[in-house]
Design a protein around this motif. Structure first.
Motif, PDB file in Angstrom:
ATOM      1  N   TYR A 181      16.550  -6.806  -6.325  1.00  0.00           N
ATOM      2  CA  TYR A 181      16.839  -5.384  -6.158  1.00  0.00           C
ATOM      3  C   TYR A 181      15.795  -4.704  -5.273  1.00  0.00           C
ATOM      4  CZ  TYR A 181      20.468  -5.449  -9.782  1.00  0.00           C
ATOM      5  OH  TYR A 181      21.612  -5.689 -10.515  1.00  0.00           O
ATOM      6  N   ALA A 182      14.534  -5.032  -5.462  1.00  0.00           N
ATOM      7  CA  ALA A 182      13.485  -4.424  -4.650  1.00  0.00           C
ATOM      8  C   ALA A 182      13.632  -4.820  -3.187  1.00  0.00           C
ATOM      9  CB  ALA A 182      12.108  -4.841  -5.172  1.00  0.00           C
ATOM     10  N   ASP A 183      13.950  -6.068  -2.950  1.00  0.00           N
ATOM     11  CA  ASP A 183      14.132  -6.581  -1.597  1.00  0.00           C
ATOM     12  C   ASP A 183      15.268  -5.840  -0.885  1.00  0.00           C
ATOM     13  OD1 ASP A 183      13.454  -8.368   0.474  1.00  0.00           O
ATOM     14  OD2 ASP A 183      15.077  -9.726  -0.091  1.00  0.00           O
ATOM     15  N   GLU A 184      16.399  -5.719  -1.559  1.00  0.00           N
ATOM     16  CA  GLU A 184      17.560  -5.058  -0.961  1.00  0.00           C
ATOM     17  C   GLU A 184      17.332  -3.558  -0.798  1.00  0.00           C
ATOM     18  OE1 GLU A 184      20.606  -6.280   0.164  1.00  0.00           O
ATOM     19  OE2 GLU A 184      19.541  -8.202   0.039  1.00  0.00           O
ATOM     20  N   ALA A 185      16.783  -2.923  -1.839  1.00  0.00           N
ATOM     21  CA  ALA A 185      16.567  -1.484  -1.760  1.00  0.00           C
ATOM     22  C   ALA A 185      15.593  -1.131  -0.644  1.00  0.00           C
ATOM     23  CB  ALA A 185      16.054  -0.962  -3.098  1.00  0.00           C
ATOM     24  N   GLN A 186      14.505  -1.880  -0.540  1.00  0.00           N
ATOM     25  CA  GLN A 186      13.502  -1.605   0.481  1.00  0.00           C
ATOM     26  C   GLN A 186      14.121  -1.645   1.872  1.00  0.00           C
ATOM     27  OE1 GLN A 186      10.136  -1.096  -0.291  1.00  0.00           O
ATOM     28  NE2 GLN A 186       9.550  -0.756   1.839  1.00  0.00           N
ATOM     29  N   ALA A 187      14.865  -2.696   2.161  1.00  0.00           N
ATOM     30  CA  ALA A 187      15.443  -2.850   3.494  1.00  0.00           C
ATOM     31  C   ALA A 187      16.467  -1.763   3.796  1.00  0.00           C
ATOM     32  CB  ALA A 187      16.090  -4.233   3.612  1.00  0.00           C
ATOM     33  N   ARG A 188      17.303  -1.453   2.837  1.00  0.00           N
ATOM     34  CA  ARG A 188      18.382  -0.484   3.074  1.00  0.00           C
ATOM     35  C   ARG A 188      17.865   0.948   3.140  1.00  0.00           C
ATOM     36  NH1 ARG A 188      23.258  -3.091   2.410  1.00  0.00           N
ATOM     37  NH2 ARG A 188      23.063  -5.211   1.589  1.00  0.00           N
ATOM     38  N   LEU A 189      16.885   1.261   2.326  1.00  0.00           N
ATOM     39  CA  LEU A 189      16.327   2.613   2.355  1.00  0.00           C
ATOM     40  C   LEU A 189      15.542   2.863   3.631  1.00  0.00           C
ATOM     41  CD1 LEU A 189      15.171   2.876  -1.362  1.00  0.00           C
ATOM     42  CD2 LEU A 189      17.078   4.113  -0.311  1.00  0.00           C
ATOM     43  N   GLU A 190      14.826   1.855   4.104  1.00  0.00           N
ATOM     44  CA  GLU A 190      14.089   2.012   5.354  1.00  0.00           C
ATOM     45  C   GLU A 190      15.016   2.249   6.536  1.00  0.00           C
ATOM     46  OE1 GLU A 190      11.639  -1.396   5.916  1.00  0.00           O
ATOM     47  OE2 GLU A 190      10.064  -0.710   4.542  1.00  0.00           O
ATOM     48  N   ALA A 191      16.231   1.742   6.449  1.00  0.00           N
ATOM     49  CA  ALA A 191      17.142   1.773   7.592  1.00  0.00           C
ATOM     50  C   ALA A 191      17.931   3.063   7.727  1.00  0.00           C
ATOM     51  CB  ALA A 191      18.114   0.591   7.497  1.00  0.00           C
ATOM     52  N   SER A 192      17.991   3.900   6.699  1.00  0.00           N
ATOM     53  CA  SER A 192      18.912   5.032   6.741  1.00  0.00           C
ATOM     54  C   SER A 192      18.386   6.227   5.964  1.00  0.00           C
ATOM     55  CB  SER A 192      20.276   4.614   6.180  1.00  0.00           C
ATOM     56  OG  SER A 192      21.114   5.726   5.956  1.00  0.00           O
ATOM     57  N   ALA A 193      18.287   7.378   6.650  1.00  0.00           N
ATOM     58  CA  ALA A 193      17.900   8.613   5.966  1.00  0.00           C
ATOM     59  C   ALA A 193      18.965   9.025   4.959  1.00  0.00           C
ATOM     60  CB  ALA A 193      17.673   9.725   6.982  1.00  0.00           C
ATOM     61  N   GLY A 194      20.243   8.791   5.286  1.00  0.00           N
ATOM     62  CA  GLY A 194      21.315   9.107   4.357  1.00  0.00           C
ATOM     63  C   GLY A 194      21.225   8.286   3.090  1.00  0.00           C
ATOM     64  N   ALA A 195      20.846   7.019   3.241  1.00  0.00           N
ATOM     65  CA  ALA A 195      20.684   6.154   2.067  1.00  0.00           C
ATOM     66  C   ALA A 195      19.545   6.658   1.191  1.00  0.00           C
ATOM     67  CB  ALA A 195      20.409   4.718   2.513  1.00  0.00           C
ATOM     68  N   ARG A 196      18.472   7.119   1.805  1.00  0.00           N
ATOM     69  CA  ARG A 196      17.341   7.627   1.027  1.00  0.00           C
ATOM     70  C   ARG A 196      17.737   8.878   0.248  1.00  0.00           C
ATOM     71  NH1 ARG A 196      14.785   5.885   5.839  1.00  0.00           N
ATOM     72  NH2 ARG A 196      14.670   7.977   6.753  1.00  0.00           N
TER      73      ARG A 196
END
Length: 264
Positions: A181-196
């Motif tokens: 979960y940490a691996d996936e969340a880190q990558a996806r959150l870094e990639a998108s302001a909307g995701a954050r």
């Protein structure tokens, strides 16, 4: 997007299937009532995995190959955790009322009807419009919920030493879940302001497992047994720090916020 480091293929090929036969159940006879009640709450929470799978499968998350591969093995591991917990409850002398889920409140019954009849359709439409930003939110909440359960197991082992073999074995399983979960969340959150933004709203709405339908009163004894002692405070803060360390989630303290409802 940041590259992932978690090896999903290796994880799927070697699941940790904790079985009742792996435990010394004879040493767990006559567990104290508060321990049995709290363990039953944890068992009930682990059995909600099908609800989580239902929620995810109607969103864009189901189309993510890495996530789907992980969840297939995760569900298998969760099943055996549930079976082992039930075996411990039986060996420990759990009464029928310990093994029954707490009754829904009046509002909880309305929520359950909504969740079972309308929510999947509404979520499917809404989340598919939002797209892959939803996946980041799911991964962030997945980390949070797993970290809270990991803390619950560690506290159980501290409160009842006879459970330490069980809680240590479950901790090994949860560690890999947290890593994914940490691996996936880190990558996806870094990639998108909307995701954050989406993930921050989602973790702030997180509630303690089991209160959505039964309300906080039914769950309060288990939560108090686990976390009321000052020695639990460090673990609570560690969970919130873990959430806040994810990109875009600074300042979030979802576990402490969720615990606040038990004080009112």
């Amino acid at each position: 997007m940041t590259s992932r480091t978690f090896d999903v293929r290796a994880y799927a090929s070697a699941p940790d299937d904790l079985r009742p036969a792996d435990l010394d159940l004879t040493a767990l006879a006559d567990l104290p009532r508060p321990v049995l009640h709290t363990l039953a709450h944890v068992w009930s929470t682990e059995r909600t995995l099908l609800d989580l799978m239902r929620d995810l499968l109607v969103t864009p998350t189901h189309a993510e190959a890495r996530v789907t591969a992980f969840l297939t093995t995760w569900a298998y591991e969760q099943y055996w955790i549930g079976q082992s917990l039930r075996a411990v409850l039986d060996a420990g002398g759990a009464a029928p009322e310990d093994l029954a889920d707490p009754p829904d409140t009046s509002f909880g019954r309305l929520r359950r009807a909504w969740d079972e009849r309308a929510r999947p359709t509404v979520d499917a439409i809404g989340t598919n419009l939002l797209g892959t930003d939803v996946v980041a939110a799911h991964m962030s909440v997945g980390w949070l919920s797993t970290a809270v359960m990991d803390l619950a197991y560690r506290r159980l082992g501290q409160l009842e030493p006879r459970l330490q073999d069980l809680t240590a074995a479950v901790g090994v399983v949860k560690a890999r879940h947290l890593e994914f979960y940490a691996d996936e969340a880190q990558a996806r959150l870094e990639a998108s302001a909307g995701a954050r933004r989406r993930a921050l709203r989602t973790v702030r709405r997180w509630t303690w497992p089991g209160v959505r339908y039964a309300g906080p009163t039914a769950v309060r004894p288990a939560v108090v047994h686990l976390l009321a002692d000052p020695s639990a405070r460090q673990g609570v803060h560690a969970v919130d720090r873990g959430v806040a360390s994810l990109p875009g989630l600074a300042g979030a303290a979802p576990l402490r916020s969720a615990l606040g409802q038990f004080l009112r």
